[in-house]
Design a protein around this motif. Structure first.
Motif, short mmCIF file in Angstrom:
data_model
loop_
_atom_site.label_atom_id
_atom_site.label_comp_id
_atom_site.label_asym_id
_atom_site.label_seq_id
_atom_site.Cartn_x
_atom_site.Cartn_y
_atom_site.Cartn_z
N HIS A 161 35.86 -13.44 4.50
CA HIS A 161 37.22 -13.91 4.40
C HIS A 161 38.32 -12.74 4.22
O HIS A 161 39.25 -13.08 3.67
CB HIS A 161 37.30 -15.03 3.19
N ASN A 162 38.02 -11.58 4.61
CA ASN A 162 38.95 -10.53 4.45
C ASN A 162 40.31 -10.88 5.22
O ASN A 162 41.24 -10.38 4.63
CB ASN A 162 38.39 -9.31 5.21
N SER A 163 40.15 -11.56 6.26
CA SER A 163 41.75 -11.79 7.02
C SER A 163 42.61 -12.64 6.03
O SER A 163 43.86 -12.62 6.35
CB SER A 163 41.50 -12.58 8.18
N GLU A 164 41.79 -13.27 5.10
CA GLU A 164 42.65 -14.21 4.24
C GLU A 164 43.28 -13.44 2.73
O GLU A 164 44.02 -13.97 1.87
CB GLU A 164 41.78 -15.55 3.76
N LEU A 165 42.58 -12.15 2.61
CA LEU A 165 43.13 -11.62 1.13
C LEU A 165 44.31 -10.90 1.39
O LEU A 165 44.90 -10.69 2.26
CB LEU A 165 42.08 -10.50 1.19
N SER A 166 44.96 -11.00 0.05
CA SER A 166 46.33 -10.25 0.05
C SER A 166 46.25 -8.80 0.41
O SER A 166 45.04 -8.23 0.25
CB SER A 166 47.03 -10.37 -1.36
N PHE A 167 47.28 -8.05 0.63
CA PHE A 167 47.19 -6.80 0.79
C PHE A 167 46.35 -5.78 -0.36
O PHE A 167 45.59 -5.03 -0.28
CB PHE A 167 48.57 -5.92 1.19
N MET A 168 46.92 -6.36 -1.58
CA MET A 168 46.36 -5.59 -2.87
C MET A 168 44.93 -5.76 -2.86
O MET A 168 43.99 -4.95 -3.15
CB MET A 168 47.24 -6.05 -4.12
N MET A 169 44.49 -6.88 -2.67
CA MET A 169 43.04 -7.13 -2.60
C MET A 169 42.18 -6.31 -1.45
O MET A 169 41.08 -5.89 -1.77
CB MET A 169 42.82 -8.77 -2.48
N LEU A 170 42.95 -6.65 -0.32
CA LEU A 170 42.24 -6.03 0.89
C LEU A 170 41.78 -4.58 0.52
O LEU A 170 41.12 -3.98 1.00
CB LEU A 170 42.90 -6.22 2.04
N ASN A 171 43.18 -4.07 0.23
CA ASN A 171 42.94 -2.39 -0.20
C ASN A 171 42.07 -1.95 -1.23
O ASN A 171 41.06 -1.06 -1.26
CB ASN A 171 44.28 -2.09 -0.41
N GLU A 172 42.00 -2.88 -2.21
CA GLU A 172 41.12 -2.75 -3.47
C GLU A 172 39.73 -2.74 -3.15
O GLU A 172 39.25 -1.92 -3.73
CB GLU A 172 41.54 -3.65 -4.51
N HIS A 173 39.45 -3.71 -2.50
CA HIS A 173 38.14 -3.73 -2.16
C HIS A 173 37.57 -3.26 -0.89
O HIS A 173 36.37 -3.16 -0.51
CB HIS A 173 37.83 -5.34 -1.71
N ARG A 174 38.44 -2.45 -0.23
CA ARG A 174 37.79 -1.38 1.21
C ARG A 174 37.34 -0.32 0.52
O ARG A 174 37.64 0.52 -0.32
CB ARG A 174 38.99 -1.07 1.70
N HIS A 175 35.96 -0.08 1.03
CA HIS A 175 35.07 1.03 0.79
C HIS A 175 34.63 1.76 2.23
O HIS A 175 34.42 0.98 3.19
CB HIS A 175 33.93 1.05 -0.13
N SER A 176 34.65 3.03 2.24
CA SER A 176 33.79 3.52 3.36
C SER A 176 32.51 3.20 3.52
O SER A 176 31.77 3.51 2.50
CB SER A 176 34.20 4.95 3.46
N VAL A 177 31.94 2.89 4.49
CA VAL A 177 30.47 2.72 4.69
C VAL A 177 29.95 3.54 5.99
O VAL A 177 30.79 3.67 6.74
CB VAL A 177 30.00 1.50 4.91
N ARG A 178 28.83 4.18 5.68
CA ARG A 178 28.36 5.02 6.64
C ARG A 178 27.05 4.48 7.26
O ARG A 178 26.49 5.40 8.13
CB ARG A 178 28.05 6.43 6.05
N GLU A 179 26.70 3.42 7.14
CA GLU A 179 25.48 2.86 7.74
C GLU A 179 25.85 1.28 8.27
O GLU A 179 26.63 0.70 7.45
CB GLU A 179 24.34 2.59 7.09
N PHE A 180 25.81 1.05 9.59
CA PHE A 180 26.13 -0.37 10.11
C PHE A 180 25.03 -1.34 10.70
O PHE A 180 24.00 -0.69 10.77
CB PHE A 180 27.10 0.01 11.03
N SER A 181 25.32 -2.42 11.13
CA SER A 181 24.35 -3.15 11.54
C SER A 181 24.21 -2.67 12.97
O SER A 181 25.11 -2.15 13.43
CB SER A 181 24.77 -4.77 11.69
N ASP A 182 23.19 -3.47 13.68
CA ASP A 182 22.98 -3.11 15.17
C ASP A 182 23.81 -3.88 15.93
O ASP A 182 23.93 -3.67 17.09
CB ASP A 182 21.45 -3.49 15.68
N GLU A 183 24.74 -4.76 15.36
CA GLU A 183 25.39 -5.68 16.28
C GLU A 183 26.49 -4.99 16.89
O GLU A 183 27.27 -4.21 16.50
CB GLU A 183 26.32 -6.73 15.32
N PRO A 184 26.76 -5.13 18.47
CA PRO A 184 27.82 -4.29 18.88
C PRO A 184 29.10 -4.81 18.68
O PRO A 184 29.16 -5.90 18.37
CB PRO A 184 27.59 -4.47 20.44
N VAL A 185 30.07 -3.68 18.59
CA VAL A 185 31.53 -3.93 18.55
C VAL A 185 32.16 -4.20 19.94
O VAL A 185 32.12 -3.20 20.45
CB VAL A 185 32.26 -2.70 17.64
#
Length: 378
Positions: free
Chosen positions: A201-225
């Motif tokens: 539900h990231n698209s529903e978050l306020s900017f403050m919450m979206l920014n606060e909960h964003r972290h860099s990740v270095r491993e991803f699923s196999d699902e294509p983007v």
């Protein structure tokens, strides 16, 4: 010796002779001012009497001189102040402690965890911690120090819980430091878990919450983007401001696995991690700038765009990790050749992109309090 260069197809004299011309005009201006009371400046007089093409050449040459001079002075300032090996000043010491702590956090967050990692880190970190304790009398409350203790605590605990010997690592620290490590608060540093379900539900978050909960990740699923998702995130980022709305940022979307592998091998910051589904390169078009004083503006505008893009990707439920492209000459040359980059584009950053795994660890990367970096001028 007087040198001659060609600017815009016109021969003009360089350095000594250019100064002589300017001095001659200045004398002429003084004479005119004395005779006529006319305080016309050197620049105005030169523009009045010299051919337009020659004047354009002189102005461009003057910008070139400023570019080299200012770049040299900037390099001197950087060289005076960056964190050299064996630093003595507090922020410089903290910088190296943060760097080494981040290496530990990256190792702790690695999906393919390797026991005993970090020998090079342990050969330097205890020394830097000792120096930090000498410089900062309140080191025990220092955010950088506390983060390092927490990361070391998780490292030792994970090894000891698995029956791994950490006697060598322990021997590198003082008794007091070891107590700080054992009793460290894990909220201050180490690794944390990112769950895919928490991003739905990231698209529903306020900017403050979206920014606060964003972290860099270095491993991803196999699902294509999908390219459509990437284009949407890029379009969302187009409202990023830039100098005079010149919009110099350029985006290279790399989906070819072999290209991604080669590019990241040159970059060198994520060795050992699985390849991301997508690698984005942000560059800045130097043709969008107009004077030598804007030589660094591409990093500013490209960096702004990069942060907007990271948040756009996060809002769409896509994971990401920015990677620097501050390369030496050899690495930059190899990257340019690999990706066929034009000479007029300067490298700003990479961004790894992919869908979140059901669960993945990442670095806690504790932040400073905003008040500690703020200076108020009244």
């Amino acid at each position: 010796m007087i040198k001659v260069i060609i600017v815009n197809g016109i021969k003009i004299v360089c350095l000594q002779c250019f100064g002589f011309i300017k001095k001659s005009f200045k004398l002429s201006v003084t004479e005119n001012a004395n005779k006529k009371g006319d305080a016309m400046g050197v620049k105005a007089l030169m523009e009045k009497v010299l051919p337009t093409r020659l004047m354009v050449g002189i102005k461009n040459f003057r910008q070139t001189i400023h570019l080299y001079k200012d770049s040299f002075l900037q390099a001197c300032r950087f060289n005076r102040n960056y964190s050299h090996i064996d630093p003595k000043e507090q922020v410089q010491v903290e910088t190296r402690v943060m760097f080494l702590t981040h290496q530990i956090e990256k190792g702790l967050s690695h999906g393919d965890f390797r026991y005993g990692f970090g020998k090079k880190i342990f050969n330097e970190l205890p020394f830097m911690l000792n120096r930090m304790e000498q410089i900062d009398i309140n080191f025990i409350n220092n955010t950088v120090y506390r983060e390092s203790m927490a990361a070391l605590h998780e490292y030792m605990a994970r090894h000891m819980d698995a029956g791994q010997d950490v006697s060598w690592q322990k021997s590198l620290f003082t008794g007091e430091q070891w107590e700080h490590i054992i009793n460290a608060d894990l909220q201050d540093g180490g690794s944390l878990i990112i769950r895919q379900k928490d991003k739905l539900h990231n698209s529903e978050l306020s900017f403050m919450m979206l920014n606060e909960h964003r972290h860099s990740v270095r491993e991803f699923s196999d699902e294509p983007v999908s390219l459509n998702d990437l284009e949407q995130a890029i379009q969302m980022s187009m409202r990023t401001p830039s100098v005079c709305n010149r919009q110099p940022t350029r985006i290279h979307v790399i989906r070819n696995k072999q290209l991604i592998k080669q590019a990241l091998n040159i970059q060198g910051g994520v060795n050992g991690y699985p390849l991301p589904p997508v690698l984005i390169l942000i560059t800045s078009d130097l043709r969008a700038f107009m004077t030598s004083y804007e030589r660094n503006e591409g990093f500013t505008d490209g960096g702004l765009f990069g942060m907007t893009l990271l948040l756009a990707l996060e809002s769409m439920g896509l994971g990401s990790c920015p990677l620097n492209t501050m390369f030496n000459r050899k690495a930059e040359k190899s990257t340019r050749k690999l990706l066929n980059l034009p000479d007029y584009e300067m490298l700003v950053m990479y961004i790894e992109v992919g869908h979140f795994k059901e669960q993945v660890k990442t670095c806690k990367s504790t932040r400073f309090n905003g008040k500690t970096i703020t200076t108020v001028h009244e």
